[in-house]
Scaffold this motif. Sequence first.
Motif, PDB file in Angstrom:
ATOM      1  N   ILE A  76       0.863  -1.176   0.000  1.00 61.18           N
ATOM      2  CA  ILE A  76       0.000   0.000   0.000  1.00 61.18           C
ATOM      3  C   ILE A  76       0.899   1.225   0.000  1.00 61.18           C
ATOM      4  O   ILE A  76       1.663   1.457   0.940  1.00 61.18           O
ATOM      5  CB  ILE A  76      -0.935   0.031   1.221  1.00 61.18           C
ATOM      6  N   SER A  77       0.834   1.989  -1.067  1.00 56.51           N
ATOM      7  CA  SER A  77       1.671   3.174  -1.228  1.00 56.51           C
ATOM      8  C   SER A  77       0.935   4.395  -0.696  1.00 56.51           C
ATOM      9  O   SER A  77      -0.051   4.845  -1.283  1.00 56.51           O
ATOM     10  CB  SER A  77       2.021   3.365  -2.709  1.00 56.51           C
ATOM     11  N   GLY A 107       5.935   4.423   1.749  1.00 55.91           N
ATOM     12  CA  GLY A 107       5.620   5.811   1.434  1.00 55.91           C
ATOM     13  C   GLY A 107       5.244   5.984  -0.028  1.00 55.91           C
ATOM     14  O   GLY A 107       4.240   6.584  -0.363  1.00 55.91           O
ATOM     15  N   GLY A 108       6.070   5.444  -0.905  1.00 57.12           N
ATOM     16  CA  GLY A 108       5.787   5.538  -2.336  1.00 57.12           C
ATOM     17  C   GLY A 108       6.628   6.605  -3.016  1.00 57.12           C
ATOM     18  O   GLY A 108       7.239   7.464  -2.377  1.00 57.12           O
ATOM     19  N   ASP A 109       6.632   6.566  -4.348  1.00 55.52           N
ATOM     20  CA  ASP A 109       7.521   7.418  -5.133  1.00 55.52           C
ATOM     21  C   ASP A 109       7.109   8.877  -5.298  1.00 55.52           C
ATOM     22  O   ASP A 109       7.982   9.739  -5.396  1.00 55.52           O
ATOM     23  CB  ASP A 109       7.699   6.812  -6.536  1.00 55.52           C
ATOM     24  N   PRO A 116      -4.334  12.308   1.568  1.00 57.49           N
ATOM     25  CA  PRO A 116      -4.068  12.705   2.953  1.00 57.49           C
ATOM     26  C   PRO A 116      -2.912  11.977   3.633  1.00 57.49           C
ATOM     27  O   PRO A 116      -2.574  12.299   4.769  1.00 57.49           O
ATOM     28  CB  PRO A 116      -5.383  12.368   3.654  1.00 57.49           C
ATOM     29  N   TYR A 117      -2.269  11.016   2.947  1.00 57.56           N
ATOM     30  CA  TYR A 117      -1.256  10.193   3.603  1.00 57.56           C
ATOM     31  C   TYR A 117       0.131  10.513   3.054  1.00 57.56           C
ATOM     32  O   TYR A 117       0.421  10.268   1.885  1.00 57.56           O
ATOM     33  CB  TYR A 117      -1.579   8.709   3.421  1.00 57.56           C
ATOM     34  N   SER A 118       0.975  11.061   3.905  1.00 59.01           N
ATOM     35  CA  SER A 118       2.290  11.512   3.468  1.00 59.01           C
ATOM     36  C   SER A 118       3.358  10.433   3.568  1.00 59.01           C
ATOM     37  O   SER A 118       4.398  10.519   2.913  1.00 59.01           O
ATOM     38  CB  SER A 118       2.731  12.725   4.297  1.00 59.01           C
ATOM     39  N   ASP A 119       3.118   9.420   4.394  1.00 59.96           N
ATOM     40  CA  ASP A 119       4.115   8.370   4.576  1.00 59.96           C
ATOM     41  C   ASP A 119       3.441   7.131   5.158  1.00 59.96           C
ATOM     42  O   ASP A 119       2.248   7.141   5.476  1.00 59.96           O
ATOM     43  CB  ASP A 119       5.253   8.846   5.485  1.00 59.96           C
ATOM     44  N   SER A 120       4.205   6.058   5.288  1.00 64.28           N
ATOM     45  CA  SER A 120       3.627   4.808   5.782  1.00 64.28           C
ATOM     46  C   SER A 120       3.196   4.910   7.235  1.00 64.28           C
ATOM     47  O   SER A 120       2.241   4.241   7.651  1.00 64.28           O
ATOM     48  CB  SER A 120       4.621   3.660   5.600  1.00 64.28           C
TER      49      SER A 120
END
Length: 297
Positions: A76-77, A107-109, A116-120
């Motif tokens: 899940i990114s 976190g993702g590329d 709303p999600y900046s990181d894991s």
Amino acid sequence: MTKTTHTINRAASRELMKDFSLEMTGKDVPSLLEARPLIPLGTRINVTFLGNEDLEMRVAAAKSVREMGFVPVPHISARRLESEQRFREFLSRLQDVDAAQHIFAVGGDPAQPEGPYSDSLSLIHSGILQEFGVREVGIGGYPEGHPDIRKDVLWRALEDKSAALRDQGLDTVILTQFAFDTEPVAEWIGEVRARGINAPIRVGTPGPAGIKRLLGFARRFGVGANAMIVKKYGFSLTNLVGEAGPDNFVNDLAAVLADQPARKGPGLRGQVGLHFYTFGGLAETAGWARRFTGRQE
């Protein structure tokens, strides 16, 4: 960089290869079908969350992994999720196909979050994972650093995520980025344990791949194409034709880890295994794993 090559410890190599995991993309279902006879039942197979794949493709891949007798670990990114609704929809769909128990939060590329999600860590703090039956969360580790993130920031993130998962009663697995040198990996594992983080660790290992492709991925992730990579993977920079396999790396890492208790105290290694990045070559990687394990008998 160390130039030490350790004596092969076949028992340690066999132990390190037990319960290895593999990685695939949503487009790799035909490759997984081809590789199926070569992969032990119950093997964890991570399903990536790429920007050029959609919800249907990711869910279908996770479902196929489950139906073939393996354990799906969907990624899940965080920064690719447009909204909380999309996050919930993805988890709900995974739950519908019995593929939500194990996930990998990354976190993702994208440089800027698409929602709303900046990181894991924000995914973990949301409290949403448990609503859909998630029991275990994989988080990233970087034994050889990250080209864009300071080392102290990486350590703080690892500690914060580990603590948050523990507080929420969720199991943790640390899955590392590509590793190319064994000594930094062993030192990093020692530091993880010294910080009181006892979660299982899966060391990211490139599967057999074309030499040019292997070096390309090394550069992409900030690892120089130097003599260390050449030595560990057994090829010459003057001859980039053919494939390189991780035999030397796996044998050397196994020997280093087996030697850890004598060098730095008992219990340092803990649970350590391998995670193979397959570059789309699931059958090639699974076939290599079977041959390699057979040679250690």
